[in-house]
Write a protein that holds these residues in place. Sequence first.
Motif, PDB file in Angstrom:
ATOM      1  N   ALA A 125      -8.270  -8.533   2.611  1.00 58.86           N
ATOM      2  CA  ALA A 125      -8.035  -7.403   1.970  1.00 58.86           C
ATOM      3  C   ALA A 125      -8.829  -6.040   2.202  1.00 58.86           C
ATOM      4  O   ALA A 125      -8.319  -5.025   2.404  1.00 58.86           O
ATOM      5  CB  ALA A 125      -7.650  -7.690   0.453  1.00 58.86           C
ATOM      6  N   LYS A 126     -10.245  -6.411   2.305  1.00 54.69           N
ATOM      7  CA  LYS A 126     -11.113  -5.393   2.537  1.00 54.69           C
ATOM      8  C   LYS A 126     -10.923  -4.636   3.836  1.00 54.69           C
ATOM      9  O   LYS A 126     -11.073  -3.488   4.087  1.00 54.69           O
ATOM     10  CB  LYS A 126     -12.452  -5.821   2.319  1.00 54.69           C
ATOM     11  CG  LYS A 126     -13.022  -6.155   1.061  1.00 54.69           C
ATOM     12  CD  LYS A 126     -14.633  -6.661   0.946  1.00 54.69           C
ATOM     13  CE  LYS A 126     -14.941  -6.712  -0.546  1.00 54.69           C
ATOM     14  NZ  LYS A 126     -16.175  -7.340  -0.451  1.00 54.69           N
ATOM     15  N   GLU A 127     -10.572  -5.641   4.967  1.00 52.51           N
ATOM     16  CA  GLU A 127     -10.540  -5.129   6.353  1.00 52.51           C
ATOM     17  C   GLU A 127      -9.165  -4.389   6.351  1.00 52.51           C
ATOM     18  O   GLU A 127      -9.341  -3.383   7.095  1.00 52.51           O
ATOM     19  CB  GLU A 127     -10.442  -6.315   7.216  1.00 52.51           C
ATOM     20  CG  GLU A 127     -10.585  -5.887   8.762  1.00 52.51           C
ATOM     21  CD  GLU A 127     -12.182  -5.421   9.117  1.00 52.51           C
ATOM     22  OE1 GLU A 127     -12.883  -5.442   8.263  1.00 52.51           O
ATOM     23  OE2 GLU A 127     -12.113  -4.878  10.046  1.00 52.51           O
TER      24      GLU A 127
ATOM     25  N   ALA B 195       0.853  -1.150  -0.172  1.00 51.11           N
ATOM     26  CA  ALA B 195       0.223   0.047   0.027  1.00 51.11           C
ATOM     27  C   ALA B 195       1.110   1.366  -0.074  1.00 51.11           C
ATOM     28  O   ALA B 195       1.899   1.416   0.891  1.00 51.11           O
ATOM     29  CB  ALA B 195      -0.971   0.059   1.113  1.00 51.11           C
ATOM     30  N   GLU B 196       0.598   2.057  -0.916  1.00 55.38           N
ATOM     31  CA  GLU B 196       1.297   3.364  -1.026  1.00 55.38           C
ATOM     32  C   GLU B 196       0.829   4.342   0.169  1.00 55.38           C
ATOM     33  O   GLU B 196      -0.189   4.553   0.426  1.00 55.38           O
ATOM     34  CB  GLU B 196       0.982   3.980  -2.311  1.00 55.38           C
ATOM     35  CG  GLU B 196       1.853   3.544  -3.516  1.00 55.38           C
ATOM     36  CD  GLU B 196       1.339   4.190  -4.680  1.00 55.38           C
ATOM     37  OE1 GLU B 196       0.280   5.140  -4.774  1.00 55.38           O
ATOM     38  OE2 GLU B 196       1.717   3.683  -5.737  1.00 55.38           O
TER      39      GLU B 196
ATOM     40  N   LYS C 257       0.175 -12.508  -9.122  1.00 54.21           N
ATOM     41  CA  LYS C 257       0.107 -11.119  -9.321  1.00 54.21           C
ATOM     42  C   LYS C 257      -1.007 -10.340  -9.804  1.00 54.21           C
ATOM     43  O   LYS C 257      -1.813 -10.950 -10.560  1.00 54.21           O
ATOM     44  CB  LYS C 257       1.363 -10.563  -9.607  1.00 54.21           C
ATOM     45  CG  LYS C 257       2.730 -10.894  -8.855  1.00 54.21           C
ATOM     46  CD  LYS C 257       3.806 -10.378  -9.226  1.00 54.21           C
ATOM     47  CE  LYS C 257       5.117 -10.682  -8.253  1.00 54.21           C
ATOM     48  NZ  LYS C 257       5.645  -9.980  -7.737  1.00 54.21           N
ATOM     49  N   ASN C 258      -0.942  -8.888  -9.760  1.00 55.32           N
ATOM     50  CA  ASN C 258      -1.817  -8.030 -10.665  1.00 55.32           C
ATOM     51  C   ASN C 258      -3.115  -8.177 -10.375  1.00 55.32           C
ATOM     52  O   ASN C 258      -3.998  -8.068 -10.943  1.00 55.32           O
ATOM     53  CB  ASN C 258      -1.862  -8.509 -12.104  1.00 55.32           C
ATOM     54  CG  ASN C 258      -0.417  -8.639 -12.584  1.00 55.32           C
ATOM     55  OD1 ASN C 258       0.443  -8.223 -12.162  1.00 55.32           O
ATOM     56  ND2 ASN C 258      -0.325  -9.267 -13.943  1.00 55.32           N
TER      57      ASN C 258
ATOM     58  N   GLY D 102      -4.031   1.462  -8.171  1.00 55.76           N
ATOM     59  CA  GLY D 102      -2.980   0.636  -7.765  1.00 55.76           C
ATOM     60  C   GLY D 102      -2.176   1.179  -6.396  1.00 55.76           C
ATOM     61  O   GLY D 102      -1.074   1.054  -6.159  1.00 55.76           O
ATOM     62  N   GLU D 103      -3.033   1.866  -5.627  1.00 55.31           N
ATOM     63  CA  GLU D 103      -2.497   2.302  -4.211  1.00 55.31           C
ATOM     64  C   GLU D 103      -2.570   1.305  -3.369  1.00 55.31           C
ATOM     65  O   GLU D 103      -1.823   1.443  -2.166  1.00 55.31           O
ATOM     66  CB  GLU D 103      -3.341   3.337  -3.762  1.00 55.31           C
ATOM     67  CG  GLU D 103      -3.183   4.845  -4.744  1.00 55.31           C
ATOM     68  CD  GLU D 103      -4.218   5.861  -4.397  1.00 55.31           C
ATOM     69  OE1 GLU D 103      -4.001   7.052  -4.717  1.00 55.31           O
ATOM     70  OE2 GLU D 103      -5.185   5.587  -3.734  1.00 55.31           O
ATOM     71  N   MET D 104      -3.349   0.328  -3.560  1.00 58.20           N
ATOM     72  CA  MET D 104      -3.043  -1.076  -2.847  1.00 58.20           C
ATOM     73  C   MET D 104      -3.148  -2.303  -3.977  1.00 58.20           C
ATOM     74  O   MET D 104      -3.833  -2.295  -4.711  1.00 58.20           O
ATOM     75  CB  MET D 104      -4.359  -1.003  -1.968  1.00 58.20           C
ATOM     76  CG  MET D 104      -4.532  -2.400  -1.110  1.00 58.20           C
ATOM     77  SD  MET D 104      -5.493  -2.519   0.152  1.00 58.20           S
ATOM     78  CE  MET D 104      -6.197  -3.912   0.086  1.00 58.20           C
ATOM     79  N   ARG D 105      -1.931  -3.045  -3.800  1.00 59.00           N
ATOM     80  CA  ARG D 105      -1.997  -4.178  -4.534  1.00 59.00           C
ATOM     81  C   ARG D 105      -1.782  -5.625  -3.765  1.00 59.00           C
ATOM     82  O   ARG D 105      -0.896  -5.614  -2.961  1.00 59.00           O
ATOM     83  CB  ARG D 105      -0.759  -3.841  -5.308  1.00 59.00           C
ATOM     84  CG  ARG D 105      -0.726  -2.449  -6.027  1.00 59.00           C
ATOM     85  CD  ARG D 105       0.397  -2.215  -7.129  1.00 59.00           C
ATOM     86  NE  ARG D 105       1.700  -1.950  -6.526  1.00 59.00           N
ATOM     87  CZ  ARG D 105       2.247  -0.754  -6.454  1.00 59.00           C
ATOM     88  NH1 ARG D 105       1.640   0.193  -6.469  1.00 59.00           N
ATOM     89  NH2 ARG D 105       3.639  -0.720  -5.782  1.00 59.00           N
ATOM     90  N   VAL D 106      -2.700  -6.469  -4.315  1.00 56.20           N
ATOM     91  CA  VAL D 106      -2.629  -7.714  -3.652  1.00 56.20           C
ATOM     92  C   VAL D 106      -1.958  -8.796  -4.351  1.00 56.20           C
ATOM     93  O   VAL D 106      -2.076  -8.915  -5.657  1.00 56.20           O
ATOM     94  CB  VAL D 106      -4.127  -8.125  -3.243  1.00 56.20           C
ATOM     95  CG1 VAL D 106      -4.011  -9.691  -2.560  1.00 56.20           C
ATOM     96  CG2 VAL D 106      -4.709  -7.102  -2.565  1.00 56.20           C
TER      97      VAL D 106
END
Length: 475
Positions: free
Chosen positions: A168-170, A15-16, A212-213, A188-192
């Motif tokens: 991820a939501k939490e 996360a940025e 990824k992605n 793209g501020e949060m990437r899983v």
Amino acid sequence: MEKKYYPTIGLEIHAELKTQTKMFCACKNDPDEENPNVNVCPVCMAHPGALPVINKKAIENVIKVGFAVNGKISDFTEFDRKNYFYPDIPKGYQISQYKYPIVSGGNLADFDITRVHLEEDTANNKHDRGDFSLIDFNRGGVPLMELVTEAMTFQNDEEAAKGATKFAKELQLILWYLGVSEANMEKGEMRVEANISVSTDPKKLGTKVEVKNLNSFRSVERAIKYELDRMTKLIEEGKGSEIVQETRGWDDSKQKTFSQRKKEGSADYRYFPDPDLPKLKLHEAFDLDAIKNSLQELPQVKRARYKKDFGIKDEDIEVYVNEPSLGMWFEEVAKILKDTGKIKVSSNYITTDFIGLRAKSGAKLPSVVNFAELINLVSENKISSRVAKDVLAMIVIKDESPIKIASEKNLLQSSDTGALKEIAKKIIDASPKVVADYKGGKEQALMFLVGQIMKETKGSANPAISKQILIDLLK
Ligand code: ZN
Ligand code: MN
């Protein structure tokens, strides 16, 4: 006997962080900057001799996340160089953390957390412009938090995919609550990334694949399901050896994962402590108690408080937890309606009727006083629920007193049986066919007659009383 398969998922989420400046230089950290390569300087462009300086605010943000997930804030921490060669990383290494992350341990949703560390984001490669690639370094060097979970084994594929999405939501919610990241997945501020494996033995992990992605919650869920399905089929067909440790991408248009590259081991990155940066003793460099005390109420605590104080439905609680300003407004309403037993009803009107109106048109929250007045009217049977909905639709456009509206428009509910009886008689006379149907055993016909009374009284009749009057008259 059917074989049981155990899906195991581990997550890595980047996360940025929302800071004024980049991680190691004074360049602006502005994710909305549209002109390429304007927020750059010798440090983030890796000019020889330029020296990085640690952004204290970024570390503070990660410490906050650490507290929020019940992690341990390390006393000692340092930055390392992660060496690899790619155009998005001009130094030839990314400054990251290896042995001594800022946070160790913790838990969130169904997952245990391994660590949370801090690093710098890479530049943005653009490959969609023709026979060449472009690089935008605005993002290069932006503070990037990385959270790694333990591998968690689930009972089935469905639970695994749902559990990962829930995590991820939490996490996104917590980042919002803490104000440390916008965490917008589309931007793209949060990437899983998900590490996925399947095993037939609950005590042994299968070969893991990293996907990824994943740029939306839906992709997280679908990619995990797809990948678990792909692996399970291979094992069932006796081709389990074809599952290799690799990095796979998620193709959103094809809804499939695809092989990208065989995974590097961490040895390939030749990590070593960055000699340009000081090592940190977090307990000395930061007032950790003050940071901990500065945290606002987090989602889990809020859920428990709403449940205990208001006794409302879990679905309603989720609405408020996801939209804290609406939750605060509801709390103000609840203060007015305290000890009246009407709080649950008020919440129903907010989470269904108000939200429905808002989705359709420019509905705004009315004053809590007027809204509470509306709830009082409807719960005391002074207006019908039909009228309550209509009045709500009015006060979300023009904030006025519901009592005033209802009396001016003659909508106050009549439980005046004398007047209702007259209307009922009139309607019975005018509807011989329906009356015959009812007498012939069609219960439904009665509701039609109640409807006629409601229509005649512009919704101000009490439906239950009207129904009883009809039953009595038609005996
Ligand atoms: Zn810079
Ligand atoms: Mn990383």
